[in-house]
Design a protein around this motif. Sequence first.
Motif, PDB file in Angstrom:
ATOM      1  N   GLY A 106       0.776  -1.233   0.000  1.00 43.32           N
ATOM      2  CA  GLY A 106       0.000   0.000   0.000  1.00 43.32           C
ATOM      3  C   GLY A 106       0.803   1.277   0.000  1.00 43.32           C
ATOM      4  N   ASN A 107       2.114   1.172  -0.028  1.00 46.06           N
ATOM      5  CA  ASN A 107       2.929   2.377  -0.145  1.00 46.06           C
ATOM      6  C   ASN A 107       4.325   1.920  -0.544  1.00 46.06           C
ATOM      7  N   THR A 108       5.105   2.817  -1.080  1.00 45.94           N
ATOM      8  CA  THR A 108       6.509   2.492  -1.267  1.00 45.94           C
ATOM      9  C   THR A 108       7.179   2.701   0.079  1.00 45.94           C
ATOM     10  N   SER A 109       8.270   1.996   0.307  1.00 46.31           N
ATOM     11  CA  SER A 109       8.925   2.184   1.586  1.00 46.31           C
ATOM     12  C   SER A 109      10.265   2.854   1.371  1.00 46.31           C
ATOM     13  N   LYS A 110      10.760   3.425   2.433  1.00 45.22           N
ATOM     14  CA  LYS A 110      12.105   3.988   2.367  1.00 45.22           C
ATOM     15  C   LYS A 110      13.085   2.830   2.179  1.00 45.22           C
ATOM     16  N   GLU A 111      14.320   3.139   1.938  1.00 44.51           N
ATOM     17  CA  GLU A 111      15.300   2.118   1.574  1.00 44.51           C
ATOM     18  C   GLU A 111      15.397   1.002   2.624  1.00 44.51           C
ATOM     19  N   LEU A 112      15.561  -0.209   2.137  1.00 42.27           N
ATOM     20  CA  LEU A 112      15.797  -1.357   3.015  1.00 42.27           C
ATOM     21  C   LEU A 112      17.241  -1.822   2.844  1.00 42.27           C
ATOM     22  N   ASN A 113      17.755  -2.483   3.877  1.00 38.52           N
ATOM     23  CA  ASN A 113      19.140  -2.981   3.838  1.00 38.52           C
ATOM     24  C   ASN A 113      19.197  -4.312   3.115  1.00 38.52           C
ATOM     25  N   LYS A 114      19.013  -4.287   1.808  1.00 41.95           N
ATOM     26  CA  LYS A 114      18.911  -5.557   1.111  1.00 41.95           C
ATOM     27  C   LYS A 114      19.955  -5.785   0.047  1.00 41.95           C
ATOM     28  N   GLY A 115      20.516  -4.730  -0.510  1.00 41.06           N
ATOM     29  CA  GLY A 115      21.434  -4.907  -1.633  1.00 41.06           C
ATOM     30  C   GLY A 115      22.721  -5.586  -1.214  1.00 41.06           C
ATOM     31  N   GLU A 116      23.318  -6.273  -2.154  1.00 44.99           N
ATOM     32  CA  GLU A 116      24.557  -6.971  -1.857  1.00 44.99           C
ATOM     33  C   GLU A 116      25.376  -7.072  -3.139  1.00 44.99           C
ATOM     34  N   ILE A 117      26.645  -6.742  -3.045  1.00 39.12           N
ATOM     35  CA  ILE A 117      27.517  -6.932  -4.194  1.00 39.12           C
ATOM     36  C   ILE A 117      28.866  -7.472  -3.728  1.00 39.12           C
ATOM     37  N   LYS A 118      29.609  -7.986  -4.670  1.00 40.79           N
ATOM     38  CA  LYS A 118      30.987  -8.336  -4.374  1.00 40.79           C
ATOM     39  C   LYS A 118      31.862  -7.741  -5.456  1.00 40.79           C
ATOM     40  N   LYS A 119      33.110  -7.567  -5.101  1.00 41.11           N
ATOM     41  CA  LYS A 119      34.009  -6.875  -6.018  1.00 41.11           C
ATOM     42  C   LYS A 119      35.418  -7.357  -5.744  1.00 41.11           C
ATOM     43  N   HIS A 120      36.210  -7.447  -6.756  1.00 38.39           N
ATOM     44  CA  HIS A 120      37.625  -7.694  -6.527  1.00 38.39           C
ATOM     45  C   HIS A 120      38.433  -7.004  -7.611  1.00 38.39           C
ATOM     46  N   GLY A 121      39.704  -6.926  -7.378  1.00 38.12           N
ATOM     47  CA  GLY A 121      40.503  -6.241  -8.379  1.00 38.12           C
ATOM     48  C   GLY A 121      41.965  -6.271  -8.050  1.00 38.12           C
ATOM     49  N   ILE A 122      42.712  -5.684  -8.941  1.00 37.88           N
ATOM     50  CA  ILE A 122      44.159  -5.645  -8.783  1.00 37.88           C
ATOM     51  C   ILE A 122      44.643  -4.273  -9.223  1.00 37.88           C
ATOM     52  N   GLU A 123      45.666  -3.804  -8.552  1.00 40.84           N
ATOM     53  CA  GLU A 123      46.277  -2.537  -8.953  1.00 40.84           C
ATOM     54  C   GLU A 123      47.778  -2.718  -9.009  1.00 40.84           C
ATOM     55  N   LEU A 124      48.373  -2.212 -10.050  1.00 34.89           N
ATOM     56  CA  LEU A 124      49.820  -2.326 -10.213  1.00 34.89           C
ATOM     57  C   LEU A 124      50.396  -0.935 -10.422  1.00 34.89           C
ATOM     58  N   GLU A 125      51.528  -0.710  -9.828  1.00 34.63           N
ATOM     59  CA  GLU A 125      52.232   0.551 -10.051  1.00 34.63           C
ATOM     60  C   GLU A 125      53.693   0.214 -10.241  1.00 34.63           C
ATOM     61  N   ALA A 126      54.329   0.857 -11.178  1.00 32.42           N
ATOM     62  CA  ALA A 126      55.758   0.628 -11.361  1.00 32.42           C
ATOM     63  C   ALA A 126      56.407   1.933 -11.777  1.00 32.42           C
ATOM     64  N   SER A 127      57.628   2.107 -11.367  1.00 29.90           N
ATOM     65  CA  SER A 127      58.331   3.301 -11.836  1.00 29.90           C
ATOM     66  C   SER A 127      59.817   2.977 -11.949  1.00 29.90           C
TER      67      SER A 127
END
Lengths: 616, 1048
Positions: B746-767
């Motif tokens: 009967g109404n929209t609700s404010k945000e719920l704590n439901k979202g979920e993601i995962k992430k990974h990555g790599i970073e390289l630096e060289a000089s």
Amino acid sequence: MKKNTLHIILSLFVILAGTTSCLKGYLDRAPEAGLSDSDVFTKYANFKSYFYSVYNGANFTLRAHYPMWFHGNNQKLTLEALTDMCDMSRIQRAQPGKMGDGSTLIWAVGYNDESASRTAKVTYSWKIIRVCNTAIANIDRIQDATAQEKEDLLAQAYFVRGYCHFELFRLYGSLPYIDKVLGANDEWDLPRLEDVEFCKRCADDFQTAADHFKSAALMRRDPVSGSGHLAATDQDKPNGVTALAFKGRALLYAASPLSNTTNDSELWKEAAAANWEALNQALANGFILLPFANYTNNFYGTKYTDEQLWAYTTGSTTNYNNDRVQAFVGYPFSNNAFSSAQCPTQNFVDKFETKNGYPLNTEADRAAAVAAGEYNEQNPFKDRDPRFGAVVIYNQKDLRGYGAASLYVNEDGSLPTESLLRKREGSTDGVSETFYYEQKRTGNLSSKGEQNVILTDPIIRLAEVYLNYAEAVNEAYGPSGSAPGANLTAVEAVNTVRERAGMPGVLSQYTGSADAFRDRIKNERAVELCFEGYHYYCDIRRWKDAPAIGRSRLYGLRATKLSGGATSAYPTGFRYERFALPENRQIAWKNDGMYYIQFQTSDLLKMKNYTPNQTW
Amino acid sequence: MKLKTTLAIVLACFLCFGVGITAVAQKASPVSGRVVDSAGEPLIGVAITVQGASTVGTITDLDGNFTITAPQGATLLFSSLGFQDTSLRIDGRKDIVVVMQEDSELLSEVVVVGYGVQKKESVVGAITQVKGESLVNSGMSNITNAIGGKLSGVTTLQTSGQPGENDAEIIIRGVSSFSNSAPLVLVDGVERDFSSIDPNEVSNISVLKDASATAVFGAKGANGVIIVTTKSGLEGKPKMDFSYSSGFSSPINTPRHVDSYTTMSLLNTAMMNDQLFSSMASERVLEEYRNPSSALNSLRYPDVDWLREMTRSFAPTINANVNISGGTDFVKYFTSIGYTYEGSIFKGYNDGKVDSGYKYSRVNFRTNLDFNVTSSTLVSIKLGGNVGIKNKPQPQDGDEGMWKYIFGSSSAKFPMYYPAWVLEQVPDPNYPLDSGDRLISEADQTTGNPYYQMMKGSFIELTDTKVFSDLIANQKLDFITPGLSVQAKVSLSTYYKYSTLRTEYNRPSWYLDFTRLDEGQNPWRRTGDTGYYFVPNPLYTNADNALQGGYYLDLYYDASVNYNRTFGNHTVTGLFLFNRQEQDKGSDFPYYNEALVARATYDYGHKYLVEVNMGYTGSERFSPENRFGFFPSGAIGWVASEEKFFKPIKKWFSKLKFRYSDGLVGSDYANNRWLYISEFSKDANGYIVEDKGANQFVQWEQARKRDLGIEMAFFDHALTFNMDLFDEHRDKMLISVDNNTPMWVGNTSKELNKGEIKKHGIELEASYNHTVNQNLKLFVGGNFSFNENRILYADDAPFALSHQRKIGTPLGAQLSGVYMSGDGYLSSVDDIHSNILPGSVSDVVIGDYKFLDYTADGIIDRDDLARMEGSLYPPIAYGFNFGAKWKGFDLNVQFQGYGQKWVIYDQMYQWEFYKGNYRTHLSSLDYWTPENRDATHGAVHYSASSFVNMSWSGYNESATTGGYNAKIMGQSWRRADYLRLKEVSLSYTLDGKAVKNFLGVKSLRAYITGNNLLTFTDLLEGDPESKYLVWGDYPHMRTIKIGVQIGM
């Protein structure tokens, strides 16, 4: 060093002050940031303003459910247009639905939330139910209302909750019954209830409402007589009798074949009892059947009547071009290209008996009436049920502003100058194909007739309670039976309604058995309640008559003006011929999905435990 | 010399409310000398003390000279930032020369972390830094762009080149939230807008990426943190730096113009395809477009390249800055004034009063003062800010309207304006005295005349003022226990945005009706002309409602206790801090936040490192029970190269460090406020309604982040290599769940704590730095980052089609795309009849798209929309730079690139004759024909009212018009990888005695910089850095500047 000490003390003080006041509501929402929960629910005026949004709010209102029309994009339609009762003058939204394309109705009936039209029955109903549940949960928080005021609010909240659920049920079938405010951690994924259980939940809410109305001394809102009669400021709100009458309606639906799959006669008995109680209380509180001379006051011309148990008037500003009336008033009366009139079919006109009570429904009926000298197909509008004149515009009917209604063709097929069947040149305007127009809801409202007519939606009126009672009693106790404690038989109840219209009692050959009488009750409901909301649409479904009706042919009655004038064969100077409407204006029953309207796909995708209605 | 000091003092006094500065008194002494660096250049401001006599000390002057009184045989200690500490015994010498070795490691010794600084060696979090100098040298005046390519794991996407509106969108380690992926940006420790800060004021920018570094920011740190630190003065003689550069910008990667003859020919093809034969242009008309038979016909059959004709080749740009810094033992000061001007490539209308051109000028100012009030008390005052004045025309449809007109207007319908000579050929009887050029306001179906929109005189001038002030008091409490101190800070940031000048001035415009001309009637019509009068609207100054939406006032204060002490090999630090923030944003009710922060670190001999961080932050969004979130993180480090066993190889393997961090960070960001309560408001009829349902259980979203870093250096740090591997699991993400909310709620609700993601990555630096000899040094460096994410829970309806779900796709993925089947096009009549069509057979021609019936249900409808490869945020980002120093020359080249980047290539780009407009783009010219089977565009169509003339049934449930309102893989969703030569700078520096004697300055540096010089991309037209190519934007700019920098 002294300086240092000072610094230390100061710094520590800042830290201390900071940490301790942490929990003291620095992060609380400030009161001036808007209306809070307690502002709304502790003050009577605010509580009322919150709850009364269900009637008159800007974002959603109960009026989506008040009888009548739907906004089908640029063509308005009614649900009667999906039955054999009438044909819509323009083929746009209604006709595909009538022939089994449910997709065209999904939006028009359930979701159209353009503010001007408000026919989003689905979304609005659930919003309203949430408001009701919130009101019921918070009623005791009001600080400044009298006990009677609280009872009234509570009664209305229960009533409106039941009303919205029930109206959704009539169109969409059984659903979950939402009796609390669904919050973030509640189970949202709910299954639909059994039909009977659902109707009984509605009936329970109506009974609870009636009890609270009674405590609030609001069995009706206006004083029975004297000054201010029918002019109470809250006359548009339901009362105790409304609640009882709705309970009767809900239990009648529960007992009907579509829901009562085992034909459990107990359900009919409950319906009979509930309707008797409603009838009794209505009469006790001064509700009456208006004299026939004032019959049309129930629909237009007057704000409220003593026959209406609950009604909503749109006031006197209405004119013949507004959205509201375009579903009823055809183009020739409105000069509006978007208009699409309800044009009664011959099938429906045949439901009006002769003035002496001879039915004309079937070929055999008509032959019998002709034999009895009661009916002449070439002078078909003479000596009919007086209600016919109140409902149907037929050829040569005297019409204010138009004289004798020009609903005929000349012998050469041409139309007379003032014809009400003439389209505007080059336009797609719709005109009647059946040779009839409907005027029950709007009277003489038209571009040439009266303008600024008061229009009223009769949401429920006493005549229906008589008929509900009669139907339930007939099924439970037979035509001559009556509900326990009642002094009114089914036949008497029907005849009371007929009598007011100036009709004789149902002929005795039809009152001998429940089966024989059932058809007359159905006919009586169609005639008495036609074009008031979607009674007929829902009735033929709950009786499970809709498939047969959907497989029938729809007819019009062509009137041809004879150049030779009146003769004995054609006493009116017109030749009347039944003709089947074109194929694209016929009706169809595709499958049993058509018992109910469908929900929008995006809603269905959300409901895991809900079994969707069969697709049309 | 004296003059400069005085000037510095006066300036500093002026800027810091008259706080006086006393110059350092110098003493004559028997020992004198000179300090130089390894290249023989004098070093200024080197602190010299006598060992064992800390009260005796001096600093070197501008020529590196010093004199000091010291006993014979004493040892002098020399120290200067960026150089290794050096000591020297006097041994009776009177005149000594000291050579100090640069210490590249010490240069970046200190790393700015949350609420403090740490020694680089002991840092265990994932942090990258860029120094202000490198931003200054980039030549870019907007630092959000200047950092691009220089920081690993940081993505910058600039979408517009408009003066004053060219900020880049910045994200760290990829997009990470449904609602907001923007990092927290702090300037001097306080949440502030940094885009308009002058690079000359910036000491460094530190980017905190992992949980160890960001946990202290608790519920605000989950998207990473950028900390901008402004410069402070160093103890020493006043140093003045003046720089000025000027140059030109020109647009790059603009949509390509298609001439009117080609456009009209293509229109005929489209008309034929849609069987609109009677509307086709005749051969004669086409010929007129190609080769007008008269001057008048060149206006009747015009060919207007709007962008080219409305723009100059170049827009001027100017940067200037003067700053003074220095300090005594009582006060250190840094003060700077900067000026930036970005001009317009467009020719606006300018009558001296009304100026409708695009331009932006900005004045930046900053004064940072550090007072040693007592030997243990430091009070710092920082006052900085800027005033930006932005000028722009006011086209009919708002800011975007201009680009709609420029890139969308027909090249074939009307000329830019009617030149004065037209009146000689076609007199105007109604206005016989009127002369000169006449503007045309005539609009075609979707767009107006951009030239008229620019020249009609409507404009707005916006003044944007930001003032940042900080007051910091730090008290050492060594008398309680050594290493203990307390600090308190109050900061106020104010933002005002005013429209200071505007007008809705409309100059008269005309229409020359050639049809009437043919009929011998007066063809002139003055549009919008009712009374044959023209009254210009007044120029408004500070008109009503001039205060713009961006106004707010941000008060921040904190108090902290710090501890930092070394006992032998053990170094312990601790921090405990409390802060509060109140943001008044315009008419909103103030936003509140508060936090408790704690950190403890332990370092054993620079070998074993342990760090624990904690943030305890509160947000007004949550109910009192859940209001505070606890965000702990921990990190450990091991510097293997400090171990004994490493000694044998340390000669060439100079550094090996491992670090690992793990922890929780949060985000309280949501579109709604006070998520735990329902809000009520009055509706239009005066009834009270609940706006959105409350979520009484709501809490912050939390991200668990882990990071493993390896740092290596070889050959005495000439070659360095860093690698970070990270992952993140973010849950309880605040998302709206409308798709999962059954109707009966009967109404929209404010945000719920439901979202979920995962992430990974790599970073390289060289000089790699290579010193060939004292005169020639070469360097090369680069960074590469890759990250990818997957949605684990999103607001997918339970019964949503599996190919339309967000779960399993990356954030930013396009879910409403369609694939083409087979070779993509209906290539024969047989094909038309044997394939499933989006419309009816009569709508379709050979060459139209052949869409994949994803659901194989025999109809092409919205169920066939599917997830497409790629995301708006590129997973691969890289940058590399190289350069050389030879004698006074200094060359630096910086590239930036993105891989697997996609853009929405929409409407004006992909669809020809959008809404009937006689305009097409280069991309539609490559349409399918039997001879061009590898086309990137389907057969051309013409539709006067809608999208292309093929309906897509039921794409939108309530839509009445169809069309391909979907993204077509490879067509309206295109790959936009690119590599850009972002900066080239070449400078020549003159310093030393000769310059000083000849010019009277310490150093003189002349430089030339170039930005966005080259772009390598496969994208057909438009700038690949954009995300949405829909109507076009102010083009990206290529800028070349020449400048001079004078040090005094």
